[in-house]
Design a protein around this motif. Sequence first.
Motif, PDB file in Angstrom:
ATOM      1  N   ALA A  38     -48.613  41.229 -24.515  1.00 33.06           N
ATOM      2  CA  ALA A  38     -47.697  40.829 -23.047  1.00 33.06           C
ATOM      3  C   ALA A  38     -46.392  40.728 -23.182  1.00 33.06           C
ATOM      4  N   ARG A  39     -46.052  40.414 -24.474  1.00 34.10           N
ATOM      5  CA  ARG A  39     -44.522  40.081 -24.771  1.00 34.10           C
ATOM      6  C   ARG A  39     -43.852  41.509 -25.214  1.00 34.10           C
ATOM      7  N   MET A  40     -44.490  42.272 -25.414  1.00 29.61           N
ATOM      8  CA  MET A  40     -44.205  43.747 -25.776  1.00 29.61           C
ATOM      9  C   MET A  40     -44.010  44.615 -24.656  1.00 29.61           C
ATOM     10  N   SER A  41     -42.994  45.803 -24.947  1.00 28.89           N
ATOM     11  CA  SER A  41     -42.853  46.793 -24.043  1.00 28.89           C
ATOM     12  C   SER A  41     -43.866  47.753 -24.311  1.00 28.89           C
ATOM     13  N   ALA A  42     -44.172  48.689 -23.208  1.00 28.00           N
ATOM     14  CA  ALA A  42     -45.237  49.759 -23.816  1.00 28.00           C
ATOM     15  C   ALA A  42     -44.755  50.564 -24.671  1.00 28.00           C
ATOM     16  N   ALA A  43     -43.499  50.770 -24.974  1.00 27.99           N
ATOM     17  CA  ALA A  43     -43.023  51.493 -25.642  1.00 27.99           C
ATOM     18  C   ALA A  43     -43.210  51.042 -27.316  1.00 27.99           C
ATOM     19  N   ASP A  44     -43.098  49.801 -27.361  1.00 32.60           N
ATOM     20  CA  ASP A  44     -43.026  48.980 -28.624  1.00 32.60           C
ATOM     21  C   ASP A  44     -44.638  48.853 -28.991  1.00 32.60           C
ATOM     22  N   ARG A  45     -45.486  48.879 -28.019  1.00 30.18           N
ATOM     23  CA  ARG A  45     -46.865  48.907 -28.361  1.00 30.18           C
ATOM     24  C   ARG A  45     -47.365  50.184 -28.897  1.00 30.18           C
ATOM     25  N   SER A  46     -46.815  51.252 -28.294  1.00 30.17           N
ATOM     26  CA  SER A  46     -47.228  52.744 -28.475  1.00 30.17           C
ATOM     27  C   SER A  46     -46.654  53.009 -30.127  1.00 30.17           C
ATOM     28  N   LEU A  47     -45.673  52.362 -30.350  1.00 25.88           N
ATOM     29  CA  LEU A  47     -44.973  52.623 -31.776  1.00 25.88           C
ATOM     30  C   LEU A  47     -45.647  51.743 -32.843  1.00 25.88           C
ATOM     31  N   MET A  48     -46.057  50.437 -32.362  1.00 33.47           N
ATOM     32  CA  MET A  48     -46.914  49.592 -33.389  1.00 33.47           C
ATOM     33  C   MET A  48     -48.122  50.484 -33.781  1.00 33.47           C
ATOM     34  N   SER A  49     -48.764  51.152 -32.762  1.00 32.73           N
ATOM     35  CA  SER A  49     -50.081  52.003 -32.855  1.00 32.73           C
ATOM     36  C   SER A  49     -49.775  52.978 -33.908  1.00 32.73           C
ATOM     37  N   ILE A  84     -40.029  57.811 -31.525  1.00 26.79           N
ATOM     38  CA  ILE A  84     -38.908  57.047 -30.875  1.00 26.79           C
ATOM     39  C   ILE A  84     -38.409  57.983 -29.793  1.00 26.79           C
ATOM     40  N   THR A  85     -37.925  59.374 -30.130  1.00 26.70           N
ATOM     41  CA  THR A  85     -37.262  60.108 -29.080  1.00 26.70           C
ATOM     42  C   THR A  85     -37.966  60.232 -27.912  1.00 26.70           C
ATOM     43  N   GLU A  86     -39.310  60.194 -28.074  1.00 28.94           N
ATOM     44  CA  GLU A  86     -40.372  60.283 -27.092  1.00 28.94           C
ATOM     45  C   GLU A  86     -40.275  59.071 -26.100  1.00 28.94           C
ATOM     46  N   LEU A  87     -40.579  57.906 -26.710  1.00 23.97           N
ATOM     47  CA  LEU A  87     -40.781  56.443 -26.276  1.00 23.97           C
ATOM     48  C   LEU A  87     -39.331  56.010 -26.016  1.00 23.97           C
ATOM     49  N   TYR A  88     -38.348  56.128 -26.462  1.00 20.52           N
ATOM     50  CA  TYR A  88     -37.128  55.357 -26.143  1.00 20.52           C
ATOM     51  C   TYR A  88     -36.039  56.368 -25.540  1.00 20.52           C
ATOM     52  N   ASN A  89     -35.294  55.903 -24.597  1.00 15.81           N
ATOM     53  CA  ASN A  89     -34.287  56.909 -23.734  1.00 15.81           C
ATOM     54  C   ASN A  89     -32.843  56.913 -24.729  1.00 15.81           C
ATOM     55  N   PRO A  90     -32.080  57.923 -24.492  1.00 10.25           N
ATOM     56  CA  PRO A  90     -30.923  58.035 -25.424  1.00 10.25           C
ATOM     57  C   PRO A  90     -30.105  56.747 -25.293  1.00 10.25           C
ATOM     58  N   ALA A  91     -29.987  56.051 -24.188  1.00  6.83           N
ATOM     59  CA  ALA A  91     -29.122  54.791 -24.070  1.00  6.83           C
ATOM     60  C   ALA A  91     -29.710  53.855 -25.017  1.00  6.83           C
ATOM     61  N   GLN A  92     -30.934  53.577 -25.024  1.00  5.13           N
ATOM     62  CA  GLN A  92     -31.587  52.557 -25.979  1.00  5.13           C
ATOM     63  C   GLN A  92     -31.312  52.929 -27.487  1.00  5.13           C
ATOM     64  N   ILE A  93     -31.725  54.096 -27.591  1.00  4.29           N
ATOM     65  CA  ILE A  93     -31.572  54.584 -29.138  1.00  4.29           C
ATOM     66  C   ILE A  93     -30.044  54.231 -29.341  1.00  4.29           C
ATOM     67  N   ASP A  94     -28.961  54.846 -28.633  1.00  2.00           N
ATOM     68  CA  ASP A  94     -27.691  54.489 -28.863  1.00  2.00           C
ATOM     69  C   ASP A  94     -27.359  53.038 -29.027  1.00  2.00           C
TER      70      ASP A  94
END
Length: 273
Positions: free
Chosen positions: A121-132, A215-225
């Motif tokens: 519940a404390r994780m973002s959808a992107a983080d959950r997918s990456l941990m998977s 990572i490039t699929e789950l996070y947008n360029p601003a987050q990666i930057d």
Amino acid sequence: MGWSTSELARLTGTTVNTIRHYHKLDLLAEPERMSNGYKQYGAAHLLRLLQIRRMRDLGIPLTDIDSVASDHEQQQLALKQLDRDLGERIAELEKARTEIAEMVTYGAPIDTASGFIDIAARMSAADRSLMSLYSNLYDESAMAEMKSIMSDSTPYDQEVDELPDDADEATRVRLAEQIVPSMKSNLEAKPWMLAPTHRMHGDAKMGQAAIIGSITELYNPAQIDVIQRAFLQVFPTLDIPDEDRARFIAFITEMARDEGVEIDGSSEIPDGT
């Protein structure tokens, strides 16, 4: 006394098609035909079919039935193997049932990786997918360390999770500076993450490519930057063993080589000097 194919099927709780399949595999002998051309099965066929059904119910593969049917030693070996297989399967089912109960309790999304259900519940959808993805690349000890990072999130981490693609320069600079302390703490506690292929099982290059692509699929360029800016600030100040720093530089150099990029001196790599 004899039976037709459909009668034998009803008598043994099977189907006509199954009986025909056993004939094709030579597991069940073909019966003689009556004068009208219909098959007539006898007691021998009935008992053989019941024997086959019993072995199938226990889990013995059709391909093994002939070899174990009349050989007691082979039967015992087959049963012992079945017992081992069933034990493993039961353990898998019990684990799945436990995790399902946890997902219901914590309201976790169904794609949450094992071990992360209580903090989903404390994780973002992107983080959950990456941990998977990570859970398929790393062992349980590595994933336990990943969980400790995900568990210790800050308000700034949440802000990065919600950062829009068009975030302005000032916001990116501010967020990068604000996540530096937690990034520094995590990397000093877990320096192997600087060169993550070091702990991967399987094909490390394929695993690393999967991580980069995801990572490039789950996070947008601003987050990666923002993450990259923070890392460039953190790396020179890390209090880590020289071997971990060298492993990171070798890792980055190899990645650049794979991409056909030449790295000249320390200008492309964060340096601790």
